[in-house]
Scaffold this motif. Structure first.
Motif, short mmCIF file in Angstrom:
data_model
loop_
_atom_site.label_atom_id
_atom_site.label_comp_id
_atom_site.label_asym_id
_atom_site.label_seq_id
_atom_site.Cartn_x
_atom_site.Cartn_y
_atom_site.Cartn_z
N ASP A 108 0.80 -1.21 -0.03
CA ASP A 108 -0.06 0.12 0.15
C ASP A 108 0.99 1.07 0.11
N GLY A 109 2.22 0.90 -0.51
CA GLY A 109 2.85 2.38 -0.53
C GLY A 109 4.37 2.16 -0.02
N ALA A 110 5.21 3.15 -0.31
CA ALA A 110 6.50 2.96 -0.16
C ALA A 110 7.00 3.44 1.15
N LYS A 111 6.15 4.55 1.64
CA LYS A 111 6.51 5.02 2.92
C LYS A 111 6.27 3.78 4.04
N CYS A 112 5.42 2.92 3.84
CA CYS A 112 5.20 1.89 4.75
C CYS A 112 6.38 0.91 4.75
N VAL A 133 17.49 14.09 3.80
CA VAL A 133 17.06 13.02 3.47
C VAL A 133 15.38 13.14 3.73
N TYR A 134 14.66 12.16 3.01
CA TYR A 134 13.28 11.91 3.52
C TYR A 134 13.21 11.49 4.66
N PRO A 135 12.52 12.09 5.67
CA PRO A 135 12.57 11.90 7.11
C PRO A 135 12.43 10.64 7.49
N ASN A 188 16.32 11.90 -5.77
CA ASN A 188 16.30 12.34 -4.49
C ASN A 188 15.28 13.31 -4.10
N ASN A 189 14.56 13.13 -3.03
CA ASN A 189 13.89 13.90 -2.11
C ASN A 189 14.56 14.14 -0.89
N PRO A 190 14.98 15.34 -0.78
CA PRO A 190 14.48 16.49 -1.31
C PRO A 190 15.34 17.26 -2.41
N TYR A 216 17.23 0.89 -1.49
CA TYR A 216 16.94 1.81 -2.40
C TYR A 216 15.91 2.50 -2.67
N ASP A 217 15.71 3.61 -2.51
CA ASP A 217 14.24 4.36 -2.66
C ASP A 217 14.03 4.87 -3.93
N GLY A 218 13.36 4.07 -5.05
CA GLY A 218 13.19 4.52 -6.35
C GLY A 218 11.80 5.44 -6.76
N ALA A 219 11.29 5.94 -5.58
CA ALA A 219 9.69 6.61 -5.66
C ALA A 219 9.65 7.35 -7.04
N TYR A 220 10.84 7.96 -7.16
CA TYR A 220 10.87 8.94 -8.38
C TYR A 220 11.40 8.54 -9.58
N GLU A 221 11.56 7.46 -9.88
CA GLU A 221 12.23 6.67 -10.85
C GLU A 221 11.77 7.21 -12.21
N ARG A 247 9.62 0.83 -4.56
CA ARG A 247 8.98 1.77 -5.62
C ARG A 247 7.79 2.12 -5.37
N SER A 248 6.97 3.18 -5.92
CA SER A 248 5.63 3.50 -5.53
C SER A 248 5.11 4.13 -6.60
N PHE A 249 3.70 3.65 -6.96
CA PHE A 249 2.70 4.45 -7.96
C PHE A 249 2.21 6.18 -7.57
N SER A 250 2.88 6.42 -6.50
CA SER A 250 2.24 7.85 -5.94
C SER A 250 2.78 8.75 -6.85
N LYS A 251 4.12 9.04 -7.15
CA LYS A 251 4.65 9.80 -7.96
C LYS A 251 4.42 9.61 -9.35
N GLN A 252 4.73 8.39 -9.42
CA GLN A 252 4.40 7.81 -11.28
C GLN A 252 3.20 8.14 -11.68
N VAL A 258 -4.73 7.21 -3.61
CA VAL A 258 -5.09 5.72 -3.92
C VAL A 258 -4.02 4.56 -3.37
N ARG A 259 -2.84 4.86 -3.13
CA ARG A 259 -2.19 3.94 -2.39
C ARG A 259 -1.74 2.47 -2.87
N CYS A 260 -0.57 2.59 -3.51
CA CYS A 260 0.02 1.30 -4.03
C CYS A 260 1.55 1.58 -4.23
C1 LIG Z 1 6.82 10.17 -1.88
C2 LIG Z 1 7.92 9.45 -1.54
C3 LIG Z 1 7.48 8.03 -1.23
C4 LIG Z 1 6.19 7.26 -1.80
O1 LIG Z 1 5.47 6.98 -0.55
P1 LIG Z 1 4.18 6.33 -0.79
O2 LIG Z 1 3.82 5.96 0.58
O3 LIG Z 1 3.96 5.39 -1.70
O4 LIG Z 1 3.17 7.50 -1.16
C5 LIG Z 1 8.66 7.12 -0.97
N1 LIG Z 1 9.82 7.85 -0.92
C6 LIG Z 1 10.06 9.14 -0.89
C7 LIG Z 1 11.45 9.29 -0.84
C8 LIG Z 1 8.98 9.84 -1.18
O5 LIG Z 1 9.15 11.20 -1.38
#
Ligand SMILES: *Cc1c(COP(=O)(O)O)cnc(C)c1O
Length: 411
Positions: A108-112, A133-135, A188-190, A216-221, A247-252, A258-260
């Protein structure tokens, strides 16, 4: 009375986004006539509607749930095979990267996922985390008891910080000391930084030499707009022995609401138990997932799978191109007033040095008061973020154009 997890008390109370919210709300309450003109470029949330292919697929999936013949209850814990196969084919194999469908765990998402992964690792690992870094990486390690107390600059005892600075173009060098788990995030975020094949190869070589695992966080791949930049850690030879990818569909695909997302764990990846035996990481994650998770929703997975159809891919590309054009406008506006700018080319974030060495929270207040624009102070992402700020390109074109005008007027 029940005893609580004492590690939570080490967390810094002034967490970034609540503090931004508090300052914006206080300003708006004191200046009601200005409040409607505030433009938020702070939190990294998408603004545009979902790709039509995902909408249509989710509508159809809702209808499936209305009939006994097409109803879906609990799904496979690892995710439906049709989604995992689409991911393996389009996001990996078609790019010449070896990842099999059964190495993908839909969530349900890359944060989890980036937080939950700590469940399967011991608490005596040396953990290296980029700064800024992403906190989530730091805070989840604090909660898990993997750190000591906070220092006055907001960093924690017991973590190895990897400084990201203009000198290294915000791509951290491999440390001289040993680390067991290393977080990396590209784009990278930020900072919006991307790593080259050579830079990632150095990290893979380090991990292989040190028996470490790269997280390796590829959320913005999907924002990588140049084939000379690797889209996955598994594009690097040797990474299958030493990396996990998130990976995440959030930014892609605009799926923040929606959460995936998904985790990729190669079958050959091993960790070590207390007796020194090699243990399959993927088997542990499978066990963890089967115990604590019942799968992402059927409807959501149908929506995610639709992003990999021809029309889904085309719509996703135009969505990303839209945000990248926003980023280009913001970059140009900051550069036109003489600011030092990074990112915004393969990422929806622009990372900017504050003018005249201002502290990032002072600059935040100035932008809010004078320009009515909410930015994110770099110090909120780590001690090395001090003196920088992040602007998000997730916004409507009208808002971005107005922010550009205000940057030119007030800076
Ligand atoms: C937005 C983001 C995510 C994605 O998180 P979701 O839980 O999938 O919405 C993951 N890592 C980073 C660095 C992000 O900025």
């Amino acid at each position: 009375m029940a005893n609580i997890n004492q590690h939570f008390l080490k967390l810094q109370s002034g967490y970034l986004f609540p503090e931004i919210g508090r300052r914006v709300a206080a300003f708006a309450a004191a200046n009601p006539e200005k409040a409607p003109h505030i433009i938020r470029c702070g939190i990294g949330d998408v603004t545009e509607p979902l790709p039509q292919a995902a909408i249509d697929a989710m509508h159809k999936a809702v209808d499936d749930q209305s009939k006994r013949e097409t109803f879906h209850g609990y799904g496979p814990e690892q995710g439906y095979a049709w989604l995992r196969e689409a991911i393996a084919k389009v996001s990996y194999k078609q790019r010449g990267i070896e990842v099999e469908a059964d190495e993908i765990f839909v969530s349900d998402g890359a944060k989890c996922d980036t937080g939950n992964i700590l469940d399967i690792f011991a608490h005596n690992n040396t953990i290296a985390i980029p700064d800024p870094v992403y906190p989530v990486y730091v805070d989840t390690n604090v909660m898990a008891g993997n750190t000591g107390d906070a220092r006055t600059d907001g960093s924690y005892e017991g973590l190895v910080y990897l400084p990201c600075t203009p000198e290294n173009n915000f791509v951290p060098q491999v440390p001289t000391q040993h680390a067991d788990l290393i977080y990396l995030c590209f784009p990278n975020n930020p900072t919006g930084a991307v790593a080259t094949y050579e830079q990632l190869q150095e990290w893979v070589n380090y991990a292989l030499a040190n028996d470490s695992i790269l997280l390796y966080d590829g959320a913005y791949e999907a924002f990588i707009s140049d084939t000379s930049i690797p889209t996955s850690i598994f594009a690097i030879p040797g990474a299958r022995q030493c990396a996990i990818e998130f990976r995440s569909f959030s930014k892609q695909g605009g799926f923040t609401g929606v959460r995936c997302g998904y985790v990729v764990i190669p079958k050959e990846l091993r960790g070590r138990d207390a007796a020194g035996n090699k243990i399959s990481v993927s088997e542990l994650w499978k066990r963890r997932t089967g115990t604590k998770f019942n799968g992402a929703s059927y409807i959501v997975q149908r929506g995610a799978a639709a992003l990999f159809t021809d029309e889904g891919l085309e719509q996703t590309k135009s969505l990303i191109d839209f945000y990248l054009s926003n980023a280009g406008l913001l970059r140009a506006a900051c550069m036109s007033v003489g600011l030092n700018v990074w990112g915004g080319i393969h990422a929806p974030y622009i990372w900017v040095q504050t003018p005249e060495g201002m502290k990032s929270w002072d600059f935040f207040d100035k932008m809010l008061r004078e320009a009515l624009v909410v930015i994110t102070p770099g110090a909120g992402f780590g001690a090395h973020g001090e003196g920088f700020f992040r602007i998000s390109a997730f916004n409507s074109r009208t808002n971005v154009e107005e922010v550009c005008r205000r940057i030119k007027r007030f800076l």
